[in-house]
Write an enzyme that holds these catalytic residues in place. Structure first.
Site, PDB file in Angstrom:
ATOM      1  CD  GLU A  71      10.580  -5.620  -8.834  1.00 53.60           C
ATOM      2  OE1 GLU A  71       9.991  -4.575  -9.200  1.00 53.60           O
ATOM      3  OE2 GLU A  71       9.977  -6.613  -8.359  1.00 53.60           O
ATOM      4  CG  HIS A  72       9.944  -1.692  -5.529  1.00 55.07           C
ATOM      5  ND1 HIS A  72       8.987  -0.701  -5.470  1.00 55.07           N
ATOM      6  CD2 HIS A  72       9.284  -2.829  -5.862  1.00 55.07           C
ATOM      7  CE1 HIS A  72       7.804  -1.219  -5.746  1.00 55.07           C
ATOM      8  NE2 HIS A  72       7.942  -2.502  -5.981  1.00 55.07           N
TER       9      HIS A  72
END
Lengths: 435, 423
Positions: A71-72
């Site tokens: 996600e990051h």
């Protein structure tokens, strides 16, 4: 082609379609609103750390925290950061990872088309390198440590760890400093290729929008891209904790002013599939309201006995592969709190009969709260269930709730509490040392 | 629509069909006095618990549920030199309910509930109920102590105490302090109650599908009297210190919380106000900011590194969560970002993005009834209402030179670190 479902009383309409590539699209125009909120979600979260990567045949166990790490890293590209692209139009963007889902979102009051393209493109065009992966480890390490110092989070996770020992649910969503250190760019690609196929994803937009025009933009964006055919996901189920393996009680010491107690109830009954699952969820939430909210006799009795105070709260959560209830409070009398709560849970049918006169009140309150949530484009979008309850929305929840009768609750309550197993996670103070 | 109800009592009506609810907010505003903050916080707790007609928490809760989950609460807050006791009540607009059977619409019932809370509290023999009083005093005491469980909050509170040492009204949280609380009696709270009703400025605001006639008719039954309200502005002016105050504490934390406080002598009604808002957004107020970019994205030293600007107290605060051993490095990076702005080095693209994000944030407020209601207080306190058009024009007019001029007035006043000590 969009199908539409109108909720006349509320004056709201939900538009839906599934694109040729499998992407679920849900659009909810909100008259008079200035903002559009868009959220793109994959059915992939922190518990999915063991699977057969797409294009391979053997299962691989990936490091804990990989979904959140991905996600990051999805924002960062070879020559730019998607965050900055949204920034050019003034849109705010963010992302979050839960046990079973990862979501990417933006909110904007202008340039919807451009922002929508940015969202679809950054989520659908991964770029991971050893250098960018290494850079993120320090940042996520600090995120993990921030949660380490959050007693509420620690209390919640202590309870989940007791209910689901050795299952991936018991691992912090972000993983540990040690586990994220093992994540490689190749791991991220493997996870991405497996779970970020459009057929495993949804795109929900709520707010200022024209459904037809918005769908045209989405379709045009997707038409420019080539996707491999969908193939079945092969998640490897973790060993299930037998009921007698649920850890009954743990105690930890943290920098808190008062003891924090979190009592968890793990469901061992089967949650019905599809829309019936939502009905189960809504019903059990109402059962918890009847037993424990501030309209109940229990609440006043325990409040006046100083067993609970305004910090008391409860929750019931159903998600892919797990469902549990939680009762939590700061209390000066942990033993008393545990004893009282267990006494209530020991005879749920009788407790429900006692609370029956409050059923209409509790139901009214739940209806009112849901209607209030219709003010919030974020609430509407975030309530979209995805595959969990067959793509149901907040409006469907309202429909179910309005039809519920008191007599519907008892069998479901018996099914959950009857087979359920309990745990208690206690956090006790260790003194602050000043110098 | 802005109306005078009585001397010192105003009503703002924000008529709209955009929302499914009707929101009501009532603010009681008075100049901050260190001795009164705690008493007002406790009064808010006691009033929120019960009324004469609903003498237990349960009775009140059941009434709120019967009103389709009316959201009722009382909170306390500080705004510069002012202390505010805020009652809110949000009800569903019954036109969205499938079977609403009551004669009275929910807005009127919400107003009646607030009236009961304010003017008919539980006062057996003219005194607050002793059991309720003692219990709520104890609960407030534990609530104040428990705030420190949030280590980010704790670090920020200690920073404020460093910054405003010897100025208790500014150093204190809106909930007051535990020492004063332990000494308060039910009679003290009664005096505070009568004082608040008789002398505070009262600002009422309503948002939803409600006509002015309905709002006025509901308010006409409230026994509010004329009051003389001192015409003071909420700005807290103070003198910069010549040396930076530093403080630290050891606590069992994994992550160090490093916070900084700066003085910026620009207030909401000053001509540089908008330039300061933009300065803060560029410095650390947004995810596009220099702090986010340099502390987090480039150096990987933090997950959060942000700044916030208080236009009532002329302060800018910075919050970071870091490894304790990186403190010197992080302080140097933060100082570098301020120096960069003081030299007037702002990329035009960044400035344009920041302005776009501030405009976006301003417009999203229009979709939140709570934030629209809360926003009315600023206008009341400062006597300034800025139209969206004027606000946008002011934002567009901010130049790099303006940001530089503001940056040059920003001075570091205090640094504080909460950390785990030597391991």
């Amino acid at each position: 082609m969009l199908t539409q479902q109108a909720y006349d009383r509320l004056g709201e309409t939900v538009y839906r379609t599934t694109l040729a590539n499998g992407l679920q699209v849900v659009l909810v125009p909100k008259a008079g609103f200035h903002k559009t909120f868009a959220i793109m979600t994959t059915d992939y979260g922190s518990i999915d750390n063991h699977f057969v990567p797409r294009g391979q045949t053997q299962p691989v166990r990936f490091p804990d925290g990989i979904a959140h790490f991905l996600e990051h890293k999805l924002f960062e590209k070879e020559d730019h950061d998607a965050f900055d692209l949204f920034g050019k139009y003034g849109a705010s963007s963010n992302a979050f990872t839960s046990f079973t889902q990862t979501s990417y979102l933006f909110a904007t009051t202008s340039q919807l088309h451009a922002n929508l393209d940015i969202l679809l493109d950054f989520v659908q065009e991964p770029y991971f390198t050893p250098a960018t992966v290494t850079k993120e480890k320090g940042i996520i390490g600090q995120e993990i440590q921030m949660y380490d110092d959050d007693p509420g989070w620690q209390s919640y996770f202590g309870m989940i760890g007791n209910l689901y020992p050795k299952e991936p649910l018991s691992i912090d969503i972000a993983g540990t400093v040690a586990s994220i250190d093992q994540i490689t760019a190749a791991d991220l690609y493997a996870a991405y290729r497996t779970f970020y196929h459009p057929s495993n994803m949804s795109l929900v937009l709520v707010g200022k929008l024209d459904p037809t025009e918005t769908l045209d933009w989405i379709s045009a964006n997707q038409a420019k891209k080539t996707f491999t055919p969908a193939s079945p996901l092969q998640r490897i189920a973790s060993p299930v904790t037998a009921p007698d393996q649920v850890i009954a009680h743990t105690t930890r010491y943290l920098a808190v002013t008062r003891p924090k107690v979190s009592l968890g109830i793990r469901g061992y009954d089967a949650v019905p599939a599809g829309r019936a699952g939502l009905r189960y969820d809504v019903s059990l939430s109402l059962v918890f309201d009847l037993l424990f909210n501030d309209t109940s006799d229990n609440y006043l009795r325990l409040y006046n006995a100083n067993v609970i105070d305004d910090s008391f709260g409860y929750d019931f959560l159903v998600q892919r592969g797990a469902h549990f209830g939680q009762l939590a409070s700061d209390t000066d009398n942990p033993e008393l709190f545990i004893g009282e709560m267990q006494a209530i849970l020991a005879d749920v049918p009788a407790q429900l009969r006692t609370a029956q006169p409050q059923f209409e009140l509790v139901k009214r309150e739940a209806i009112g709260r849901l209607i209030g949530a219709v003010n919030s484009v974020e609430a509407i979008a975030n309530q979209y269930s995805g595959p969990l309850f067959a793509g149901s929305t907040l409006f469907d929840e309202l429909t179910i709730l309005e039809a519920l009768q008191f007599d519907d609750l008892l069998p479901l309550a018996q099914s959950f509490f009857g087979a359920g197993r309990q745990t208690v996670a206690t956090i006790l103070p260790e003194g602050l040392r000043n110098r | 629509m802005h109306l005078r109800i009585k001397d010192g009592v105003t009503l703002d009506l924000l008529p709209t069909k955009q929302f499914k609810t009707v929101g009501i907010k009532v603010d009681f505003v008075t100049p901050l006095r260190a001795t009164a903050i705690t008493a007002r916080a406790l009064l808010a707790q006691v009033l929120e618990t019960s009324t004469a007609a609903y003498p237990t928490q349960t009775a009140l809760a059941r009434q709120l549920s019967a009103m389709y989950g009316a959201n009722f609460g009382i909170t306390v807050l500080k705004a510069g030199t002012q202390h505010i006791v805020r009652l809110t009540c949000s009800v569903v607009d019954e036109q969205y309910l499938t079977s609403y059977a009551d004669q009275q619409p929910l807005f009127e019932r919400g107003m009646a509930l607030l009236k009961a809370v304010l003017f008919a509290p539980l006062l057996p023999q003219g005194h607050f109920d002793p059991t309720t009083f003692t219990q709520q005093r104890q609960n407030l005491l534990t609530a104040i102590k428990s705030l420190d469980d949030d280590k980010q909050y704790l670090a920020n509170r200690r920073l404020q105490e460093l910054l405003f040492a010897g100025q208790p009204t500014q150093a204190m949280s809106a909930l007051g302090d535990v020492t004063t609380l332990g000494e308060l009696t039910a009679d003290d709270i009664l005096a505070t109650y009568h004082e608040m009703l008789a002398h505070d400025a009262v600002h009422i605001a309503v948002i939803g599908d409600v006509t002015v006639e309905r709002a006025q008719a509901a308010l006409a039954t409230w026994p509010l009297v004329d009051r003389t309200v001192p015409d003071t502005l909420p700005y807290y002016h103070w003198t910069a210190k010549t040396t930076v105050q530093t403080g630290d504490d050891v606590a069992p934390v994994t992550q160090a919380k490093l916070n900084l406080a700066y003085r910026v002598p620009v207030y909401r009604n000053d001509k540089d106000f908008m330039a300061t808002v933009v300065f803060n957004a560029v410095f650390g107020g947004t995810p596009l900011s220099l702090l986010f970019t340099n502390v987090r994205e480039k150096a990987s030293l933090a997950y959060y590194a942000s700044s916030s600007y208080s236009s009532y107290t002329g302060t800018i605060s910075v919050q970071t969560g870091i490894q304790a051993q990186n403190q010197t490095r992080v302080l140097a990076i933060i100082a570098d970002q301020l120096a960069t702005l003081q030299r007037g080095e702002v990329q035009p693209e960044l400035l344009a993005e920041i302005k776009a994000s501030l405009l976006n944030a301003r417009l999203t407020v229009l979709d939140s009834p709570q934030r629209l209601l809360a926003g009315r207080l600023n206008a009341q306190l400062t006597h300034v209402t800025t139209s969206l058009t004027d606000w946008q024009a002011a934002l567009n007019a901010v130049t790099v030179a303006d940001i530089q001029r503001v940056a040059q007035q920003v001075t570091l006043q205090a640094t504080y670190c909460l950390h785990g000590g030597e391991h």
